[in-house]
Design a protein around this motif. Sequence first.
Motif, mmCIF file in Angstrom:
data_model
loop_
_atom_site.group_PDB
_atom_site.id
_atom_site.type_symbol
_atom_site.label_atom_id
_atom_site.label_comp_id
_atom_site.label_asym_id
_atom_site.label_seq_id
_atom_site.Cartn_x
_atom_site.Cartn_y
_atom_site.Cartn_z
ATOM 1 N N GLY A 149 8.499 -9.371 -5.684
ATOM 2 C CA GLY A 149 7.338 -9.864 -6.429
ATOM 3 C C GLY A 149 6.850 -11.196 -5.910
ATOM 4 N N ASP A 171 -6.367 0.297 0.943
ATOM 5 C CA ASP A 171 -5.595 1.522 0.761
ATOM 6 C C ASP A 171 -6.209 2.388 -0.326
ATOM 7 O OD1 ASP A 171 -4.316 1.214 -1.956
ATOM 8 O OD2 ASP A 171 -3.405 -0.553 -1.027
ATOM 9 N N LEU A 223 2.449 -11.309 -2.652
ATOM 10 C CA LEU A 223 1.051 -11.646 -2.919
ATOM 11 C C LEU A 223 0.900 -13.107 -3.315
ATOM 12 C CD1 LEU A 223 -0.383 -8.455 -4.653
ATOM 13 C CD2 LEU A 223 -0.939 -9.374 -2.395
ATOM 14 N N THR A 236 6.246 -11.519 -9.878
ATOM 15 C CA THR A 236 5.717 -10.450 -10.712
ATOM 16 C C THR A 236 5.775 -9.175 -9.898
ATOM 17 O OG1 THR A 236 3.511 -11.001 -9.930
ATOM 18 C CG2 THR A 236 4.153 -11.871 -12.073
ATOM 19 N N GLY A 292 -3.711 1.797 -7.116
ATOM 20 C CA GLY A 292 -4.519 0.705 -7.645
ATOM 21 C C GLY A 292 -3.913 0.056 -8.877
ATOM 22 N N SER A 352 6.235 -4.621 -10.185
ATOM 23 C CA SER A 352 6.378 -3.419 -10.999
ATOM 24 C C SER A 352 7.584 -2.616 -10.512
ATOM 25 C CB SER A 352 5.116 -2.571 -10.855
ATOM 26 O OG SER A 352 4.882 -2.320 -9.479
ATOM 27 N N ALA A 376 0.848 -1.196 0.000
ATOM 28 C CA ALA A 376 0.000 0.000 0.000
ATOM 29 C C ALA A 376 0.885 1.248 0.000
ATOM 30 C CB ALA A 376 -0.914 -0.017 1.221
HETATM 31 P P1 ADP Z 1 6.525 -6.648 -4.675
HETATM 32 O O1 ADP Z 1 5.920 -5.743 -3.669
HETATM 33 O O2 ADP Z 1 7.811 -7.215 -4.205
HETATM 34 O O3 ADP Z 1 6.618 -6.060 -6.031
HETATM 35 P P2 ADP Z 1 4.126 -8.176 -4.317
HETATM 36 O O4 ADP Z 1 3.808 -9.598 -4.586
HETATM 37 O O5 ADP Z 1 3.980 -7.685 -2.933
HETATM 38 O O6 ADP Z 1 5.599 -7.933 -4.818
HETATM 39 O O7 ADP Z 1 3.267 -7.287 -5.294
HETATM 40 C C1 ADP Z 1 3.342 -7.500 -6.701
HETATM 41 C C2 ADP Z 1 2.956 -6.246 -7.469
HETATM 42 O O8 ADP Z 1 1.582 -5.989 -7.302
HETATM 43 C C3 ADP Z 1 3.659 -4.989 -6.980
HETATM 44 O O9 ADP Z 1 4.898 -4.804 -7.616
HETATM 45 C C4 ADP Z 1 2.643 -3.906 -7.389
HETATM 46 O O10 ADP Z 1 2.852 -3.508 -8.709
HETATM 47 C C5 ADP Z 1 1.318 -4.611 -7.304
HETATM 48 N N1 ADP Z 1 0.606 -4.307 -6.050
HETATM 49 C C6 ADP Z 1 0.559 -5.066 -4.945
HETATM 50 N N2 ADP Z 1 -0.167 -4.499 -3.971
HETATM 51 C C7 ADP Z 1 -0.599 -3.327 -4.469
HETATM 52 C C8 ADP Z 1 -1.393 -2.252 -3.939
HETATM 53 N N3 ADP Z 1 -1.879 -2.292 -2.682
HETATM 54 N N4 ADP Z 1 -1.650 -1.190 -4.752
HETATM 55 C C9 ADP Z 1 -1.145 -1.149 -6.010
HETATM 56 N N5 ADP Z 1 -0.392 -2.122 -6.542
HETATM 57 C C10 ADP Z 1 -0.109 -3.200 -5.816
#
Ligand code: ADP
Length: 593
Positions: free
Chosen positions: A97, A59, A100, A77, A63, A79, A35
């Motif tokens: 990545g 949050d 989640l 995965t 998004g 960003s 978040a």
């Molecule tokens: P990381 O945080 O290491 O990139 P995550 O598995 O925690 O890996 O999340 C994967 C991707 O999902 C993040 O890189 C982001 O782009 C997107 N993401 C996750 N949670 C959110 C969120 N609350 N709001 C926007 N994008 C999110």
Amino acid sequence: MGIIRVLPEELTNKIAAGEVVERPGSVVKELLENALDARATRISVSIRHGGKSFIKVTDNGRGMDREDALLCVKSHTTSKIRAVEDIFSIASLGFRGEALASIAAVSRLTLTTRDDSHPAGTEIQLAGGTVEHIREVGIPVGTTVEVSDLFFNTPARKKFLKGERAEYAAIAEIITTTSLAHPGVAFKLTRDSEVIFDYPPASHLKERILQTHYRAWDTHLLPLDAAQGGIALQGYIAGAELSRTNRTAQLFFINKRPIKSLPLSYALQRGYDGYLPPGHFPLAIIMITIDPALVDVNVHPAKREVRLQDERFVLDQLAHAVRERLKRANHAPSISFTYALDKKKKYIPPAADGTKSGIANEGITVGELSGYAGNNQDDLPLQRASEQPDSFTAHGGEPTLKVQGILGQIGQSYIVAESEGGLIIIDQHAAHERIIFGDILSAMERGAPASQALLFPITLEFGFNESRLLEEYLPILAGTGFVIRHLGKNTYCIDAAPAWMENLAVGDLIRDFIDEVSEGRGERTVHERREESARILACKSRTVKANAGLSREEMEHLIRRLEGTQIPFTCPHGRPTFIKLALDDLDKQFKRK
Ligand code: ADP
Ligand code: MG
């Protein structure tokens, strides 16, 4: 046929989850980080059953669109990084990545998200990592992740979870700690249906501190603000008048990431050298900002540790900044002979009273006279003559305490007396601790403690973990004569204290008590807990201080009571209460034999 197989993704995700997701608190931590990385300014967390059955993090960040929402729950995965070199200068909190996908692998997860370029949002439901539903939903911009039935498909992990209260306390502490690094963001926690806290956006760290339970430190806080060689140190340290007997009140952040680090803790302590007595630890909230290229955050699966390229420099800067700050605050350093004693060997005191384990927290510093390291209660607390020929030495025979005549007091700390076949020196303070310890235990056993109402009841606010410990120990404290009421949330009121405590600072005493019980935790029987509590209270409530002149009657009284205790030879922590110098040994020292 070969025996090596490539594991299916479902399995590798479960394995990865083992590292990232240890407990409900780790889920919350990862979701908060996401978040924050999405630039949210308002984050709400709801939990049920300590997060074991339900966690929801909402949050108002940027998004995701449908495509990203579908991708983000797959492993690896992200960003946040694109190429190998990005790993070496990470500015976001997440980067692997993995979070989640790992959380989804071991729970039922629903992700709802919308970015501002699309009128409708996306909802994805997964169970054990498998997508079950995808649909369009009308929601505001931002993301909500709901995690139900954590570890439903990994029962072995589920078994390791603690009770609801403990998991809840851990979550509340994680959110509060995180909130300190992001004062501008609003954080809210709801437990079952009770709002535990709702921190509005703050303009500065200090303002955020005052919103949280750390407000209890308020009047003692000294701001720290130093920058040198590309490192900035900011935050607050507490003046030396406020300290703890463990390190739980030290929060370190590197680039807004909460970090557990003993080296940082030692460096902080170095800054306080001479300001705090041994066994006391400073309170601090320290934000270190450093070029991301000089920090390797990819060393711990839960990102609790980092590696610094020039750690020495950072540590020295911290120690220096703290020291300079304390100097400016004009605190008088405490007695310096502690330096000399510190060099001496430390020992973990043996268990007195036949309990299985001695407390294993702070090693106790022993000086020359009391080289007592035996595990056997029958050893007299004296050094072997052969080991240190030029110090005061003697051999103990049977441990007897039969005082025949009091000769006097030295240094307002020791009573010198004649005993059967020699001379004994009693540490009045240790002796008193032993006596009080016995009194507390027998009051607990009788079940009718002498309690005295406080003229001014004392209200105390604790942290989440501390409150949980206090709750746990309330029945035991009640058994000693404390009357403590829960006022709601983390606030308690002490209405009465054991009668023998008289003029002691009861509030500080309870705080110290909680610090100490939080040190060496583990499964213990009721009896062991009682003894532990009695030991700590006895040690904290020294009414006969080390430096107090005693009248002959007082000395007499102390000795008679010591003789009456079950184990008069050591204080409840295992330090000797008296040492004996046999006539025989005197004869030898004077070369008469
Ligand atoms: P990381 O945080 O290491 O990139 P995550 O598995 O925690 O890996 O999340 C994967 C991707 O999902 C993040 O890189 C982001 O782009 C997107 N993401 C996750 N949670 C959110 C969120 N609350 N709001 C926007 N994008 C999110
Ligand atoms: Mg993440």
